[in-house]
Design an enzyme around this catalytic site. Structure first.
Site, PDB file in Angstrom:
ATOM      1  N   GLY A  63       0.856  -1.194  -0.274  1.00  0.00           N
ATOM      2  CA  GLY A  63       0.112   0.063  -0.224  1.00  0.00           C
ATOM      3  C   GLY A  63       0.730   0.848   0.272  1.00  0.00           C
ATOM      4  O   GLY A  63       2.390   1.446   0.135  1.00  0.00           O
ATOM      5  N   GLN A 117       3.643   9.658   1.678  1.00  0.00           N
ATOM      6  CA  GLN A 117       4.374   9.120   1.591  1.00  0.00           C
ATOM      7  C   GLN A 117       5.792   9.694   0.008  1.00  0.00           C
ATOM      8  O   GLN A 117       6.376   9.445   0.547  1.00  0.00           O
ATOM      9  CB  GLN A 117       4.302   7.913   1.142  1.00  0.00           C
ATOM     10  CG  GLN A 117       4.072   7.702   2.622  1.00  0.00           C
ATOM     11  CD  GLN A 117       3.961   5.915   2.378  1.00  0.00           C
ATOM     12  OE1 GLN A 117       3.145   4.794   2.429  1.00  0.00           O
ATOM     13  NE2 GLN A 117       4.803   5.073   3.531  1.00  0.00           N
ATOM     14  N   CYS A 160       7.381  -0.851   5.767  1.00  0.00           N
ATOM     15  CA  CYS A 160       6.506   0.723   4.766  1.00  0.00           C
ATOM     16  C   CYS A 160       7.675   1.551   4.189  1.00  0.00           C
ATOM     17  O   CYS A 160       8.761   0.749   4.363  1.00  0.00           O
ATOM     18  CB  CYS A 160       6.458   1.101   6.278  1.00  0.00           C
ATOM     19  SG  CYS A 160       5.743   3.393   6.111  1.00  0.00           S
ATOM     20  N   LEU A 161       7.173   1.874   3.436  1.00  0.00           N
ATOM     21  CA  LEU A 161       8.220   2.564   1.905  1.00  0.00           C
ATOM     22  C   LEU A 161       8.475   3.448   2.453  1.00  0.00           C
ATOM     23  O   LEU A 161       9.526   3.888   2.017  1.00  0.00           O
ATOM     24  CB  LEU A 161       7.463   2.586   1.040  1.00  0.00           C
ATOM     25  CG  LEU A 161       6.365   1.754   0.272  1.00  0.00           C
ATOM     26  CD1 LEU A 161       5.790   2.117  -1.344  1.00  0.00           C
ATOM     27  CD2 LEU A 161       7.805   0.462  -0.385  1.00  0.00           C
ATOM     28  N   HIS A 174      -2.791   0.564   9.001  1.00  0.00           N
ATOM     29  CA  HIS A 174      -1.486   1.011   8.704  1.00  0.00           C
ATOM     30  C   HIS A 174      -1.363   2.495   7.270  1.00  0.00           C
ATOM     31  O   HIS A 174      -1.048   3.629   7.837  1.00  0.00           O
ATOM     32  CB  HIS A 174      -0.216  -0.308   8.072  1.00  0.00           C
ATOM     33  CG  HIS A 174       0.579   0.113   7.799  1.00  0.00           C
ATOM     34  ND1 HIS A 174       1.754   0.104   8.227  1.00  0.00           N
ATOM     35  CD2 HIS A 174       1.433   1.828   7.100  1.00  0.00           C
ATOM     36  CE1 HIS A 174       2.911   0.354   7.873  1.00  0.00           C
ATOM     37  NE2 HIS A 174       2.983   2.152   6.505  1.00  0.00           N
ATOM     38  N   GLU A 175      -2.110   2.275   6.691  1.00  0.00           N
ATOM     39  CA  GLU A 175      -2.097   3.485   5.498  1.00  0.00           C
ATOM     40  C   GLU A 175      -3.529   4.663   5.804  1.00  0.00           C
ATOM     41  O   GLU A 175      -3.100   5.501   5.833  1.00  0.00           O
ATOM     42  CB  GLU A 175      -2.834   2.965   4.031  1.00  0.00           C
ATOM     43  CG  GLU A 175      -2.052   1.985   3.382  1.00  0.00           C
ATOM     44  CD  GLU A 175      -0.251   1.984   3.277  1.00  0.00           C
ATOM     45  OE1 GLU A 175      -0.412   3.545   3.288  1.00  0.00           O
ATOM     46  OE2 GLU A 175       0.249   1.227   3.440  1.00  0.00           O
ATOM     47  N   HIS A 205      -1.371   6.753   7.702  1.00  0.00           N
ATOM     48  CA  HIS A 205       0.236   8.209   7.455  1.00  0.00           C
ATOM     49  C   HIS A 205      -1.127   9.156   7.203  1.00  0.00           C
ATOM     50  O   HIS A 205      -0.429  10.007   6.920  1.00  0.00           O
ATOM     51  CB  HIS A 205      -0.078   6.986   6.197  1.00  0.00           C
ATOM     52  CG  HIS A 205       1.281   6.588   6.242  1.00  0.00           C
ATOM     53  ND1 HIS A 205       2.636   7.164   6.406  1.00  0.00           N
ATOM     54  CD2 HIS A 205       1.732   5.658   5.612  1.00  0.00           C
ATOM     55  CE1 HIS A 205       3.282   5.667   6.630  1.00  0.00           C
ATOM     56  NE2 HIS A 205       2.826   4.492   5.831  1.00  0.00           N
TER      57      HIS A 205
HETATM   58 NI    NI Z   1       3.914   3.101   5.455  1.00  0.00          NI
END
Ligand code: NI
Length: 178
Positions: A46, A51, A96-97, A138-139, A142
């Site tokens: 995701g 981000q 996580c990216l 999680h998303e 953010h």
């Molecule tokens: Ni993340």
């Protein structure tokens, strides 16, 4: 197609407030396409707009994670809200990216339901447990400036900070040698 640069921890932009999308404009559609390209290029489950340094309340979940079907389209969540979580809690490894090569155990509710708008401007709900339940939470985190490092204990926090310091050191050396 555009693969965008990822904002990585501890960049303060990851903590900025996000803004509601009032209309799905061409600009929003382009951002959605770029987010999808970026998520695929980096193999993420995701991605959230914050981000890539954008503050619209948008995140994407990979189609396989969202539906369990191999060739499913990614699901786009605009102005998402978590309406319910439940089924107890579960600890599982998360990445996580914005934290390249960092994987930590995070405890979360097992199941989540999110209400959002799609790119056609229609309201929909999406729910799931396992990886999907985790990805939805999680998303969504953010978009409220919350990161997985906020959900672990002191020892893991320090470990993540050290790893990210090393990551940024390597990036700086690579940039200097070019
Ligand atoms: Ni993340």
């Amino acid at each position: 197609m555009a693969v965008l640069d990822i904002v990585t921890y501890p960049d303060p932009r990851l903590r900025e407030p996000t803004t509601e999308v009032t209309e799905v404009t061409d600009d929003v559609r382009e951002l959605v396409r770029d987010l999808i390209d970026t998520m695929y290029a980096l193999n993420g489950a995701g991605i959230a707009a914050i981000q890539v340094g954008r503050f619209e309340r948008i995140f994407i979940i990979d189609g396989r994670v969202a539906t369990d079907k191999e060739d499913a389209e990614p699901v786009v969540f605009i102005n998402p809200e978590v309406v319910e979580t439940g089924n107890g809690t579960v600890v599982a490894e998360e990445g996580c990216l914005s934290f390249p090569n960092v994987f930590v155990d995070v405890k979360r509710p097992r199941w989540a339901k999110v209400r959002a708008m799609n790119v056609e401007g229609e309201t929909f709900e999406w729910e799931g447990d396992g990886l999907l339940g985790r990805a939805l939470q999680h998303e969504h985190d953010h978009l409220t400036g919350k990161l997985m490092i906020d959900l672990v204990g002191m020892v893991k926090k320090e470990m993540i900070k050290r790893k990210m310091k090393r990551f940024h050191g390597t990036q700086a050396r690579e940039a200097a040698s070019q």
